[in-house]
Design an enzyme around this catalytic site. Structure first.
Site, mmCIF file in Angstrom:
data_model
loop_
_atom_site.group_PDB
_atom_site.id
_atom_site.type_symbol
_atom_site.label_atom_id
_atom_site.label_comp_id
_atom_site.label_asym_id
_atom_site.label_seq_id
_atom_site.Cartn_x
_atom_site.Cartn_y
_atom_site.Cartn_z
ATOM 1 N N GLU A 138 48.692 -42.675 2.879
ATOM 2 C CA GLU A 138 49.588 -42.705 1.729
ATOM 3 C C GLU A 138 51.042 -42.727 2.228
ATOM 4 O O GLU A 138 51.387 -41.939 3.106
ATOM 5 C CB GLU A 138 49.398 -41.482 0.836
ATOM 6 C CG GLU A 138 50.224 -41.587 -0.442
ATOM 7 C CD GLU A 138 49.990 -40.426 -1.421
ATOM 8 O OE1 GLU A 138 49.188 -39.524 -1.121
ATOM 9 O OE2 GLU A 138 50.630 -40.447 -2.478
ATOM 10 N N MET A 280 47.208 -34.029 3.065
ATOM 11 C CA MET A 280 46.847 -35.296 2.412
ATOM 12 C C MET A 280 45.435 -35.202 1.850
ATOM 13 O O MET A 280 44.514 -34.771 2.534
ATOM 14 C CB MET A 280 46.967 -36.428 3.445
ATOM 15 C CG MET A 280 46.594 -37.788 2.919
ATOM 16 S SD MET A 280 47.718 -38.305 1.583
ATOM 17 C CE MET A 280 46.591 -39.232 0.557
ATOM 18 N N ASN A 282 42.924 -37.160 1.176
ATOM 19 C CA ASN A 282 41.899 -38.188 1.386
ATOM 20 C C ASN A 282 40.545 -37.732 0.837
ATOM 21 O O ASN A 282 40.141 -36.584 1.046
ATOM 22 C CB ASN A 282 41.751 -38.466 2.878
ATOM 23 C CG ASN A 282 43.080 -38.546 3.578
ATOM 24 O OD1 ASN A 282 43.878 -39.414 3.278
ATOM 25 N ND2 ASN A 282 43.330 -37.612 4.478
ATOM 26 N N GLU A 315 45.686 -29.913 -2.655
ATOM 27 C CA GLU A 315 44.942 -31.067 -2.130
ATOM 28 C C GLU A 315 43.547 -31.122 -2.750
ATOM 29 O O GLU A 315 43.050 -32.195 -3.087
ATOM 30 C CB GLU A 315 44.851 -31.024 -0.603
ATOM 31 C CG GLU A 315 46.191 -30.923 0.116
ATOM 32 C CD GLU A 315 47.232 -31.928 -0.319
ATOM 33 O OE1 GLU A 315 46.867 -33.052 -0.725
ATOM 34 O OE2 GLU A 315 48.437 -31.589 -0.290
HETATM 35 N N1 B3K Z 1 49.779 -37.054 -1.475
HETATM 36 C C1 B3K Z 1 50.303 -36.510 -0.245
HETATM 37 C C2 B3K Z 1 51.672 -36.989 0.072
HETATM 38 C C3 B3K Z 1 51.708 -38.024 1.092
HETATM 39 C C4 B3K Z 1 53.124 -38.344 1.454
HETATM 40 C C5 B3K Z 1 53.275 -39.729 1.932
HETATM 41 N N2 B3K Z 1 54.615 -40.064 2.306
HETATM 42 C C6 B3K Z 1 50.315 -35.033 -0.257
HETATM 43 C C7 B3K Z 1 50.293 -34.404 -1.583
HETATM 44 O O1 B3K Z 1 51.185 -34.499 -2.370
HETATM 45 O O2 B3K Z 1 49.298 -33.818 -1.876
HETATM 46 ZN ZN ZN Z 2 50.048 -33.988 -4.032
#
Ligand code: B3K
Ligand code: ZN
Length: 878
Positions: A138, A280, A282, A315
Site C-alpha cells: 500500500e 499494514m 495485508n 490492523e
Molecule cells: N494501511 C496502512 C498504511 C500504509 C501506508 C502506506 N503509505 C496502515 C494502516 O493505516 O493501517
Molecule cells: Zn489503517
C-alpha cells in the site's frame, strides 16, 4: 512493438520516483472504471535477497471495448512476456506502464521480472530487512514487484508459490491459507498459499526468513477455529504476549460491537524492524513495525503498551473496514482509515479508561491535525487531487476522518449507527466502495439525513464556533456563529453541520438539568433554554462532540468552576486546558499586566490544587488534567507566532506551578513511588503522576529533582519509570544526566526500540544545548538513515522540540532540510514527512519564516527529488 527475447533488465528497485518538471496531478473527478479485470493471479517467487525472480500469471477479462491492457510498473522491466502460453510481441512501454494489445476478451498473461530486494531502501514493494524478505504494497508498492493494474478497484484471487533456500528462508508466508509445502533440490523448499477472498494488489504480502512464532487460537462466534501466530526474530518471542492478548481481544470486540467475524482459518502477524509506517493490514498476514508488537515491562512504557493494543486492533479491524470492503480509488482512503481509526479508538476506550482515551485522541488531533488544517497542505478528509498518494496518509484523513464518523454516531445514536454500519458491510461486502457509499449506508440504515453533513468530506479547515450566552428572566439564549477558514484552493466555505453536546450548570448547586445536543447548521443560529433562574455556566462541545475550535474564551471563574464540577470528564479537562491557553496566549502576546499575570496564575494554581487534592479522581484522569496544553496547540492560537516566546511562557508557568505547589509535587512523588508495578489502571496512573511530579518540580528545584530522578532511574523496575526519570534528567545539567544516559545506552545496547528512545529523549529535551546534542547524535555509530524508526527517533523528536528547531539562527531548519536532502534518494516517503515542520513558515514570525522559506527553496532547487518531497515542498512554498 517489442520482442519478448530482449535482455532482461532488472532495474534496481531502489530507483526513486523522481519528479519531472510538471508532476502529474491525479484528480478525484477523473475516476473511470478499469478497462480490464484480473479475477485471478498466480505468483511464483524464486526467493533471493538480491535477484528474486517473480513470475506472474494474470487471468484478465475485458471490461471496456477496444482498450489495451495497461499494467503499472515502477523500477522493473519485463524479462519474459507470454500471452496464453505463447510469445506475444504486441506490447510496449508507456513511461513506466506496460501496455499490451490483446485480441480477445479473456487471456492469460504471464510476465517475469527480476528484482533486487536488498537494494530497495525505499521499503516499498519487496525488500530485505535484516536478512528477511518482506513486502509493503500500500499504496503503490505492488507495481515495484510485478506489472499489474495497481489500483484498489481491481480485485483478484491470489495463488502464491515461493521457493528458496531452506536455511536462509525457513519460514515462507503469504496471504490466506497454506495449501502445500515441499522440498526442492539443493537445500531449497517451497510453499503455496491461496487466498480465497478477492483483494486489491495493495493487500498482497509475502514474508520469508528466519522467524519464530508465538501461537494461540480463537474460536469465532460461529465456531470457526482460527490459528493465530505472531512471527518475530528468534529471541523476541518473549515479548509478544501483549500483542497476542490485544489481537484476541480485538477479534472478540469486533464480533460483539460491530458484528464482524474473522473469515480465514489463520491470522498471521510478522514484526519487522525496517518499516515506513506503523503496520499494514495485508489479508491474513499483517506486517508490523516491531515497535507496535514487542513489549515487556522492562523495555516498553505504558504508552507503548497502549499503542500496541491500538495498532494491533486497528490492523485487525481493517479485515472488514478496508479488506472485505475496500476503497474504489485512493481519494476514498478515509473510507477505510477514518472508520478504522474510530473503531480502534472505541476499542481502546472500552479496554481502558474511556475519558482518558478521548482526551488523548483529542490531544493528538490538536497537535497533529489542526496544524495541517491551518497550513499549506490542508486538504479535506476526501482529497480532490494528489501528486503522490503517500503524502495523503495524514492526520486529516485518519484522525479527522475518524472524528467525522464519530459525529455520525452522535447524530444517530449508537444503535442506529450500528444499523448503518451493518447495512454498509452487507451492501458493499466484496466491493471497492466510496465515502459516498458509506454516508448513504449510514443514512439509510440509521434513518438520518446527512445531506449537508457531507460538507465534512468536501471542505478542509477547522471550523471555529464563537459562542455568546445571554440570560433574561428564566431563559438562556445561546448564539452560535461558525466560520470555516479559507484553505488552499477553497476560499469560500459553506456552513457545516456541527453537533455540540451542551450543558448549562447551576453555579450554586454545581449541577445541570440534563445535556442538550445542539446541532448548528447555519452560519449563525440561536438556541433557547428555559428554567434557569440564574445565569448558568456553559459547558459546550462536551466529549469533543465536534472537531471544531470554540472561538471565544469563557471567564476564568467559569473555567475554574467547570474544571472542578463538570460531570463530563472531557469537559473538565477542556476547562483546564482553556484556562491555561487563555493565560499563555495573553502572556505571549504581551497582553498581561503584572496584576493580570498574577490573577491568571492564581486561577490556574487554584484549579491545579483542586485536581491534585480531589479524592474522587483516579490517577490516570488526574494525570490528564494536569498536562499543560502542548506548544503546537498553543502556536495554533497565535499567528504569527514566536515559538521561543511560547516555550518561555509555558516553561515560566510550569516553574511557577512547580514552586507554588512544591510540597504537593513532593508528596505526590513519594506517594506514587510506593505503588508497585502492575498493568492495572491504578498503578499506571501512579506511574504517570510520578514523572509529572518531577516535570513540575524540575524548574522550581533542579537539585532536588535531580536527586529524585536519579533515584527513580536507579530503582526503576519498568521502562515507564526509567524513561520518565531519564527524560527529566535529560533536560537538566549535571553528571547524573550523563551517567544515566550512558547507563541506559549500555543497558539496552542490543534493543533497537529502546535505543530509539535514547535518541528521542535527547533530541526532544529541554536542555539548552539540544541542537548540539542532535548534531552529535547524527554522527553516532548507532545512527543510520536506512532505518525509519531511527530517523524518526532523532529528527521527528527534534522537529517537535520548538526551542531547538526554531533556533533563531536557523540552524534547526538547516538540519531538517539537510536531512530531507540526504534521506530523499534513500527513502522519499519518509523524507517527505519532514517537510511539514518547515512548511509552517507562514504562521511563524517574519525573521524565522524567511529562514524556513529559504530552506524550502534550497530543497526545491534540487533537480532530482522524489515525487513525495517535490509535492510537499512545492505546496509548502506555493
Ligand atoms: N494501511 C496502512 C498504511 C500504509 C501506508 C502506506 N503509505 C496502515 C494502516 O493505516 O493501517
Ligand atoms: Zn489503517
Amino acid at each position: 512493438m517489442n520482442d519478448m527475447s530482449r535482455t532482461p533488465a532488472a532495474a534496481p528497485a531502489t530507483a526513486p520516483a523522481t519528479a519531472t518538471a510538471q508532476p502529474e496531478v491525479i484528480n478525484r473527478l477523473d475516476y473511470s472504471p478499469p478497462d480490464w479485470l484480473v479475477p485471478q493471479i498466480a505468483l511464483d517467487f524464486a526467493l533471493s535477497l538480491d535477484a528474486a525472480r517473480v513470475r506472474s500469471t494474470l487471468s484478465v477479462t475485458r471490461a471496456a471495448d477496444g482498450a489495451p491492457l495497461r499494467l503499472n510498473g515502477d523500477g522493473i522491466a519485463v524479462a519474459t512476456l507470454l500471452v496464453d502460453g505463447h510469445a506475444h510481441n504486441a506490447w510496449e512501454m508507456d513511461g513506466k506502464d506496460l501496455v499490451i494489445t490483446l485480441p480477445g476478451d479473456a487471456h492469460e498473461v504471464t510476465i517475469e521480472t527480476v528484482i533486487n530486494p536488498v537494494a530497495n531502501t525505499q521499503l516499498s514493494g519487496l525488500y530485505a530487512s535484516g536478512g528477511l524478505l518482506c513486502t509493503q504494497c500500500e499504496a503503490e508498492g505492488f507495481r515495484r514487484i510485478t506489472f499489474f493494474p495497481d489500483r484498489p478497484d481491481v480485485l483478484s484471487r491470489y495463488h502464491v508459490r515461493m521457493s528458496g533456500d531452506k536455511a536462509q528462508f525457513p519460514v515462507l508466508l503469504s496471504n490466506g491459507n497454506p495449501v502445500a509445502t515441499g522440498e526442492g533440490g539443493d537445500g531449497t523448499h517451497w510453499a503455496e498459499w491461496n487466498d480465497p477472498w478477492p483483494k486489491p494488489s495493495y493487500l498482497f504480502a509475502l514474508v520469508a526468513g528466519d522467524l519464530v512464532a508465538q501461537r494461540d487460537s480463537f474460536v469465532t462466534r460461529s465456531g470457526r477455529h482460527v490459528d493465530l501466530a505472531i512471527y518475530v526474530r528468534p529471541g523476541d518471542e518473549t515479548r509478544t504476549d501483549h500483542a497476542m492478548r490485544s489481537l484476541i481481544a480485538s477479534m472478540a470486540w469486533d464480533e460483539r460491537v460491530y458484528g464482524r467475524e474473522y473469515d480465514l482459518d489463520l491470522f498471521n502477524i510478522v514484526a519487522v524492524s525496517d518499516f515506513n509506517t506503523g503496520a499494514m493490514e495485508n489479508k491474513g498476514l499483517n506486517v508490523f513495525n516491531t515497535r507496535y508488537i514487542l513489549a515487556d515491562p522492562e523495555t516498553a512504557n505504558d504508552g507503548d503498551y497502549d499503542a500496541i493494543e491500538g495498532v494491533v486492533a486497528h490492523e485487525y479491524f481493517h479485515n472488514w473496514s478496508g479488506n472485505r470492503v475496500t476503497c474504489r480509488d485512493w481519494f476514498q482512503l478515509s473510507l477505510k482509515e477514518g472508520f478504522t481509526v474510530l473503531r480502534d479508538q472505541q476499542f481502546s476506550a472500552d479496554r481502558g479508561s474511556a475519558p482518558v482515551k478521548r482526551i488523548e485522541d483529542v490531544r493528538v488531533l490538536r497537535a497533529a491535525q489542526f496544524p495541517e488544517d491551518s497550513g499549506p497542505l490542508a486538504h479535506p478528509i476526501r482529497p480532490d487531487s494528489y501528486q503522490e498518494i503517500s503524502n495523503f496518509y495524514t492526520a486529516t484523513v485518519y484522525n479527522k476522518g475518524a472524528e467525522v464518523i464519530r459525529m455520525m454516531t452522535v447524530l444517530a445514536g449508537p444503535e442506529r449507527f450500528r444499523r448503518g454500519t451493518d447495512l454498509y458491510f452487507e451492501r458493499h461486502d466484496g466491493e471497492a466502495a466510496t465515502c459516498e457509499d458509506f454516508v448513504r449506508a449510514i443514512e439509510d440504515g440509521a434513518q438520518i439525513d446527512l445531506t449537508q453533513f457531507r460538507r465534512w468530506y468536501e471542505q478542509a479547515g477547522t471550523p471555529r464556533v464563537d459562542v455568546a450566552i445571554a440570560h433574561h428572566g428564566d431563559t438562556v439564549t445561546l448564539t452560535l456563529k461558525q466560520t470555516v477558514p479559507p484553505t488552499p484552493g477553497q476560499s469560500e466555505k459553506q456552513p457545516m453541520v456541527i453537533p455540540l453536546r451542551t450543558a448549562l450548570f447551576d453555579r450554586a448547586t454545581g449541577r445541570h438539568q440534563g445535556e442538550h445536543l445542539v446541532v448548528l447548521t447555519q452560519a449563525e443560529q440561536s438556541f433557547t433554554f428555559t428554567g434557569h433562574a440564574t445565569a448558568p455556566v456553559l459547558s459546550i462541545n462536551r466529549g469533543f462532540s465536534a472537531p471544531v475550535a470554540i472561538g471565544n474564551p469563557a471567564p476564568d471563574a467559569d473555567l475554574v468552576f467547570l474544571a472542578a464540577n463538570d460531570d463530563d470528564p472531557f469537559a473538565r479537562y477542556e476547562a483546564m486546558q482553556q484556562l491555561v491557553v487563555q493565560h499563555l496566549v495573553a502572556a505571549v502576546t504581551d497582553r498581561l499586566s503584572e496584576a493580570q499575570r498574577a490573577a491568571g496564575r492564581a486561577a490556574i494554581g487554584e484549579a491545579f490544587a483542586k485536581v491534585l487534592a480531589d479524592p474522587a479522581l483516579d490517577d490516570l484522569m488526574r494525570g490528564e488534567l494536569i498536562i499543560l496544553p502542548g506548544e503546537a496547540y498553543l502556536a495554533e492560537q497565535l499567528s504569527p507566532v514566536d515559538p521561543g516566546r511560547v516555550r518561555a511562557e509555558r516553561e515560566a508557568l510550569k516553574a511557577w506551578l512547580g514552586a507554588t505547589l512544591a510540597d504537593a509535587w513532593r508528596t505526590l512523588h513519594d506517594r506514587t513511588c510506593a505503588v508497585p508495578y502492575s498493568l492495572d489502571a491504578a498503578a499506571r496512573g501512579a506511574r504517570k503522576l510520578k514523572t509529572q511530579a518531577l516535570v513540575y518540580l524540575a524548574p522550581a528545584d533542579p537539585a532536588e529533582t535531580i536527586r529524585r530522578a536519579a533515584a527513580q532511574y536507579a530503582g526503576a523496575d519498568n521502562m515507564t519509570d526509567r524513561q520518565g526519570a531519564l527524560m527529566v534528567l535529560c533536560g537538566l545539567e549535571g553528571p547524573e544526566r550523563e551517567a544515566a544516559l550512558a547507563d541506559f545506552h549500555q543497558r539496552f545496547a542490543d534493543n533497537a526500540l529502546v535505543i530509539d528512545k535514547w535518541f528521542s529523549l535527547q533530541a526532544g529535551s529541554l536542555h539548552p544545548n539540544a541542537i548540539a546534542h542532535v548534531k552529535a547524535l547524527a554522527r553516532h555509530a548507532d545512527f543510520t538513515l536506512t532505518n525509519p524508526n531511527r530517523v524518526r527517533a532523532l529528527y521527528m523528536a527534534f522537529a517537535a522540540n520548538t526551542a531547538a528547531f526554531h533556533d533563531t539562527g536557523g540552524e534547526g531548519y538547516r538540519m531538517i532540510a539537510d536531512l530531507i536532502l540526504a534521506l530523499d534518494p534513500i527513502n522519499g516517503n519518509v523524507a517527505a514527512r519532514f517537510v511539514p515542520p518547515l512548511g509552517r513558515w507562514r504562521k511563524i514570525e517574519p525573521a524565522r519564516a524567511a529562514l524556513m522559506r529559504g530552506e524550502l527553496e534550497r530543497i526545491a532547487a534540487q533537480t532530482a527529488l522524489s515525487r513525495d518531497v517535490r509535492e510537499q515542498v512545492s505546496k509548502s512554498l506555493g
